[in-house]
Design an enzyme around this catalytic site. Structure first.
Site, PDB file in Angstrom:
ATOM      1  N   HIS A  40       0.821  -1.218   0.000  1.00  0.00           N
ATOM      2  CA  HIS A  40       0.000   0.000   0.000  1.00  0.00           C
ATOM      3  C   HIS A  40       0.859   1.273   0.000  1.00  0.00           C
ATOM      4  O   HIS A  40       0.744   2.090  -0.920  1.00  0.00           O
ATOM      5  CB  HIS A  40      -0.997  -0.040   1.157  1.00  0.00           C
ATOM      6  CG  HIS A  40      -1.720   1.247   1.380  1.00  0.00           C
ATOM      7  ND1 HIS A  40      -2.570   1.795   0.444  1.00  0.00           N
ATOM      8  CD2 HIS A  40      -1.703   2.127   2.420  1.00  0.00           C
ATOM      9  CE1 HIS A  40      -3.045   2.944   0.899  1.00  0.00           C
ATOM     10  NE2 HIS A  40      -2.532   3.168   2.102  1.00  0.00           N
ATOM     11  N   HIS A  94       3.483   7.087   5.312  1.00  0.00           N
ATOM     12  CA  HIS A  94       2.250   7.777   5.692  1.00  0.00           C
ATOM     13  C   HIS A  94       1.385   7.071   6.730  1.00  0.00           C
ATOM     14  O   HIS A  94       0.669   7.718   7.471  1.00  0.00           O
ATOM     15  CB  HIS A  94       1.425   8.166   4.461  1.00  0.00           C
ATOM     16  CG  HIS A  94       0.559   7.071   3.913  1.00  0.00           C
ATOM     17  ND1 HIS A  94       1.012   6.157   3.004  1.00  0.00           N
ATOM     18  CD2 HIS A  94      -0.735   6.747   4.171  1.00  0.00           C
ATOM     19  CE1 HIS A  94       0.027   5.312   2.706  1.00  0.00           C
ATOM     20  NE2 HIS A  94      -1.041   5.648   3.394  1.00  0.00           N
ATOM     21  N   GLU A 131       0.336   6.379  12.532  1.00  0.00           N
ATOM     22  CA  GLU A 131      -1.021   6.042  12.959  1.00  0.00           C
ATOM     23  C   GLU A 131      -1.164   4.568  13.322  1.00  0.00           C
ATOM     24  O   GLU A 131      -1.826   4.222  14.288  1.00  0.00           O
ATOM     25  CB  GLU A 131      -2.019   6.411  11.852  1.00  0.00           C
ATOM     26  CG  GLU A 131      -3.362   6.772  12.435  1.00  0.00           C
ATOM     27  CD  GLU A 131      -4.455   6.793  11.383  1.00  0.00           C
ATOM     28  OE1 GLU A 131      -4.110   6.867  10.192  1.00  0.00           O
ATOM     29  OE2 GLU A 131      -5.623   6.721  11.754  1.00  0.00           O
ATOM     30  N   ASP A 132      -0.547   3.691  12.537  1.00  0.00           N
ATOM     31  CA  ASP A 132      -0.839   2.258  12.684  1.00  0.00           C
ATOM     32  C   ASP A 132       0.264   1.409  13.295  1.00  0.00           C
ATOM     33  O   ASP A 132       0.070   0.222  13.505  1.00  0.00           O
ATOM     34  CB  ASP A 132      -1.163   1.662  11.300  1.00  0.00           C
ATOM     35  CG  ASP A 132      -2.392   2.297  10.689  1.00  0.00           C
ATOM     36  OD1 ASP A 132      -3.178   2.876  11.451  1.00  0.00           O
ATOM     37  OD2 ASP A 132      -2.557   2.221   9.461  1.00  0.00           O
ATOM     38  N   ASP A 141      -3.284   8.278  -1.523  1.00  0.00           N
ATOM     39  CA  ASP A 141      -3.687   7.240  -0.579  1.00  0.00           C
ATOM     40  C   ASP A 141      -5.124   6.795  -0.873  1.00  0.00           C
ATOM     41  O   ASP A 141      -5.438   5.614  -0.984  1.00  0.00           O
ATOM     42  CB  ASP A 141      -3.583   7.843   0.833  1.00  0.00           C
ATOM     43  CG  ASP A 141      -3.974   6.873   1.937  1.00  0.00           C
ATOM     44  OD1 ASP A 141      -3.713   5.656   1.774  1.00  0.00           O
ATOM     45  OD2 ASP A 141      -4.531   7.325   2.962  1.00  0.00           O
ATOM     46  N   ASP A 148     -21.366   8.487 -27.637  1.00  0.00           N
ATOM     47  CA  ASP A 148     -20.406   8.889 -28.659  1.00  0.00           C
ATOM     48  C   ASP A 148     -19.991  10.348 -28.555  1.00  0.00           C
ATOM     49  O   ASP A 148     -19.435  10.910 -29.479  1.00  0.00           O
ATOM     50  CB  ASP A 148     -20.957   8.581 -30.047  1.00  0.00           C
ATOM     51  CG  ASP A 148     -22.256   9.320 -30.282  1.00  0.00           C
ATOM     52  OD1 ASP A 148     -22.821   9.847 -29.305  1.00  0.00           O
ATOM     53  OD2 ASP A 148     -22.714   9.358 -31.427  1.00  0.00           O
TER      54      ASP A 148
HETATM   55 MN    MN Z   1      -2.939   4.660   3.725  1.00  0.00          MN
END
Ligand code: MN
Length: 737
Positions: free
Chosen positions: A61, A86, A90-91, A153, A273
């Site tokens: 990712h 990024h 946070e994770d 993202d 078209d």
């Molecule tokens: Mn992300």
């Protein structure tokens, strides 16, 4: 997983990483490569035990986001590093301090912004305007790269939405449609906007999406044949004239076809078209404009254009930087086809937004010019329709990047410029609330009117009916709304005082046997060194003026004689307007006008050579009008005593804006002839051009710069000679922009 499988996975990750390096526009510097390598290793390590819903290693990712950021948005090293990192703060275990320690402060600032943004929750079913949310997102990001990486993202999440739960799919898709697709559009990232919209449709309306995309595939061959037939003659001719270019024919996006079917209630067959032919020229920036118009001329030699649909965004680019020349022409089978003409440079801006623009300018993607870019973005995000604002001047300083978001006691969001005060907030709620404001409570604490607000503050206004606007309020309000409200309240006040002053002055003049007339009033405000009659009356009303001096003035019967000392006085005086390109003189005849400033009136925009007269206004001194001014008759009949004679004394190479209106019989190539005359033959600088056609008759308006009336006359004469043109005239009204 077996050891062999893990080994294979590791290899694939490395391959992906190398493909990122290949597409990145890296400078030759080793540091850049080292930074990216380091970011990749940090992210790889931090996400090592994480997998995405699809089962693949999480690191894919951030790698994909970095690739989009550089390949599709055109960002450089810093953005690649940030995209790789990024999701770490946070994770994972990584902290912002770690990032600051390992990388430069810029990187940690961007990562901080990205982490903050992911906490902003947007619910499209609630009525809070998406626009405000978009703005809030941008405010949370000090560096515009935050929002660009966020878009990358989001794009990757949308591309991989298939493995998510259905309810999550719907939530993310609608958030994307309301929030991120419009944001991408505003930033000029057209490709990303289109893909985001298509993906949203795929998840919110799967059947319709399938239906349209299948039908598009089926009709592909017919379209391709039509396009190649259509472009063949143009291509041949352009090649003959040695143009290097690339012609593309491309159908509308699935989302825009769906949107048209929905809003117009028409079947697929009626919209599928519709497409645009794009001619992309390989011209340098010196020739690109002229080349584009040459190509336009060649295209319209083969196909009849609809003059109604000519769009010149080369002379006047769109607010988001888009430049292109659009025309709609009739194909031999009777079908309208839009043709877009632009250079390589314009095309890259159109597809990737301003990042591309600055790369062209600086040849490096990540440089300090980004500041300029942010400024442009701020400007265009500020307000899509500034015409709606009648206090433009004050508004100009409210640049978007300087906004704060504050809340009413009921939780309603209000947007204000940075350093706005509680009084600005009061005026933001209602002008009456502002006028009666005596104080405010910010986060439940009592503060004065001049208190500066911060983002996130909750503000309650305290009012009193006895309160009224004060002069010194202007020192600490920032918004145009507050300023204009206060000014107009003060003006009302001033008028009341002035009418008192007027009575006093009239009595004084009569007692000295002076006439109360325009001449004497003007002499008096000049004598007291004031700007206008109103100022004179106002200052008398405030008793700030010593009226006993009047009797010392020289007189000729009931008239005051007074000349300011600055200049030697004779009956006539020449005033000069100086511009960067030259000088022009105006002679005011009759009466004494020493020390009186004049302005060219904006209702008829006189230019040298015009028959003009002067008009003494109450508040703005002397104004010069054309005798043909639409307001002239009214001025002359009602205020004859305020009129003075004036004439031009000379004119040099100074340019004045005029509007030219013309009418004629619509025929092939006529617009081309007209624009050629204006831009090529007389070397007139054209500012804008617009055409309208109705039943074979066309009407047009051109705004151009000319030196004087004889210059204008010769232009009009030449235009009249164009075959098909029936009438050419100067526009007399005040519609000049
Ligand atoms: Mn992300």
């Amino acid at each position: 997983m077996t050891g062999a499988e893990l080994e294979k996975e590791k290899k694939e990750i490395l391959n992906y990483y190398r493909s990122l390096l290949r597409v990145a526009r890296l400078s030759k510097s080793k540091e850049d490569r080292a930074d990216i390598r380091k970011a990749f290793n940090v992210a790889l390590d931090a996400h090592i035990n994480m997998r995405r819903k699809s089962g693949e290693p999480y690191i894919y990712h951030p790698l994909a986001v970095a690739k989009i950021a550089t390949e599709e948005i055109g960002l450089g090293t810093t953005a690649i590093v940030c995209a790789l990192l990024h999701d770490t703060v946070e994770d994972t275990e990584i902290t912002l301090e770690d990032i600051t320690r390992l990388f430069n402060p810029k990187v940690s600032k961007i990562i901080d912004g990205l982490t903050k943004i992911s906490g902003v929750y947007f619910d499209p079913s609630k009525s809070i305007q998406a626009e405000n949310f978009r703005k809030m997102l941008l405010t949370l990001s000090d560096d515009v790269r935050v929002i660009l990486i966020k878009l990358a993202d989001r794009l990757h999440n949308m591309r991989t939405l298939g493995s998510m739960r259905r309810d999550k799919q719907l939530k993310i898709a609608s958030e994307t449609l309301y929030l991120y697709a419009p944001l991408a559009h505003r930033l000029g990232l057209y490709n990303i906007k289109t893909e985001l919209e298509d993906l949203c449709l795929k998840y919110t309306h799967p059947e319709e999406y399938e239906l349209i995309s299948t039908k598009l595939k089926k009709t592909q061959a017919v379209r391709t044949r039509f396009i190649s037939r259509f472009i063949h003659p143009i291509k041949t001719e352009l090649a003959k004239q040695n143009f290097k270019l690339n012609i593309k024919g491309r159908p509308k996006s699935i989302y825009s076809i769906w949107n048209k079917m929905e809003t117009k209630g028409v079947p697929f067959e009626e919209v599928y078209d519709i497409f645009a032919i794009r001619i992309i020229l390989d011209s340098g920036s010196e020739n690109e404009k002229a080349d584009s118009w040459k190509v336009y001329s060649i295209v319209t030699d083969f196909y009849r254009p609809n003059p109604d649909r000519l769009r010149d965004w080369i002379s006047i680019p769109k607010a988001n930087g888009y430049e292109s020349l659009h025309t709609t022409v009739m194909s031999p089978s009777g079908k309208w086809v839009e043709v877009q003409i632009r250079s390589n440079r314009m095309n890259e801006i159109a597809e990737k937004g301003f990042a591309a623009h600055w790369r062209y300018k600086t040849n490096q993607s990540d440089a300090g010019n980004l500041d300029l870019w942010i400024e442009r973005i701020s400007e265009m995000l500020e307000n899509p329709n500034p015409d709606a604002l009648d206090f433009m001047d004050d508004f100009k300083m409210n640049l978007f990047s300087d906004e704060i978001f504050v809340f009413t006691p009921k939780g309603e969001l209000k947007t204000l410029p940075t350093n706005a005060t509680s009084l600005d907030f009061a005026y933001e709620i209602h002008s009456q609330v502002g006028s009666n404001c005596i104080g405010a409570k910010v986060n439940y604490k009592l503060v004065p009117l001049s208190h500066q607000l911060k983002s996130g503050d909750q503000v309650e206004i305290i009012t009193s009916k006895k309160q009224k606007p004060k002069e010194d309020w202007l020192k600490f309000v920032l918004t145009g709304k507050a300023k204009s409200s206060i000014k107009s309240a003060l003006k009302e006040d001033k008028k009341k005082v002035a009418s008192l002053g007027k009575g006093i002055l009239e009595r004084k003049l009569s007692s000295l046997n002076f006439h109360v007339n325009q001449h004497n009033l003007m002499k008096l405000f000049t004598f007291y060194k004031l700007k206008s009659e109103l100022d004179l009356m106002y200052n008398i009303g405030l008793k700030k003026i010593d009226l006993s001096q009047i009797k010392k003035l020289k007189r000729e019967g009931p008239n005051i004689i007074y000349h300011p000392r600055k200049k030697p006085t004779k009956g006539k005086e020449k005033k000069e307007i100086t511009t960067s390109s030259g000088k022009v003189g105006l002679q005011i005849l009759g009466g004494d006008f020493h020390g009186v400033d004049y302005k060219l009136s904006s209702c008829c925009n006189p230019i040298p050579g015009d028959d003009v007269f002067g008009f003494i206004t109450k508040h703005e001194g002397l104004k010069i009008h054309r005798t043909k001014c639409p307001n002239a008759i009214e001025m002359m009949s009602n205020f004859a005593y305020r009129i003075v004679q004036a004439k031009w004394t000379n004119s040099e190479s100074i340019a004045f804006l005029v509007g030219i209106h013309f009418k004629g019989i619509d025929r092939l190539g006529i617009i081309n002839n007209i624009t050629k005359i204006i831009s090529a033959e007389l070397n007139v600088n054209m500012r804008s051009i617009s055409f309208d056609t109705d039943d074979g008759i066309f009407e047009g308006k051109i705004m151009a710069f000319v030196n004087d009336t004889s210059h204008l006359d010769s232009l009009v004469k030449k235009l009249k000679k164009v075959d098909g043109v029936l009438a050419v005239s100067r526009i007399d009204t005040s519609s000049l922009p």
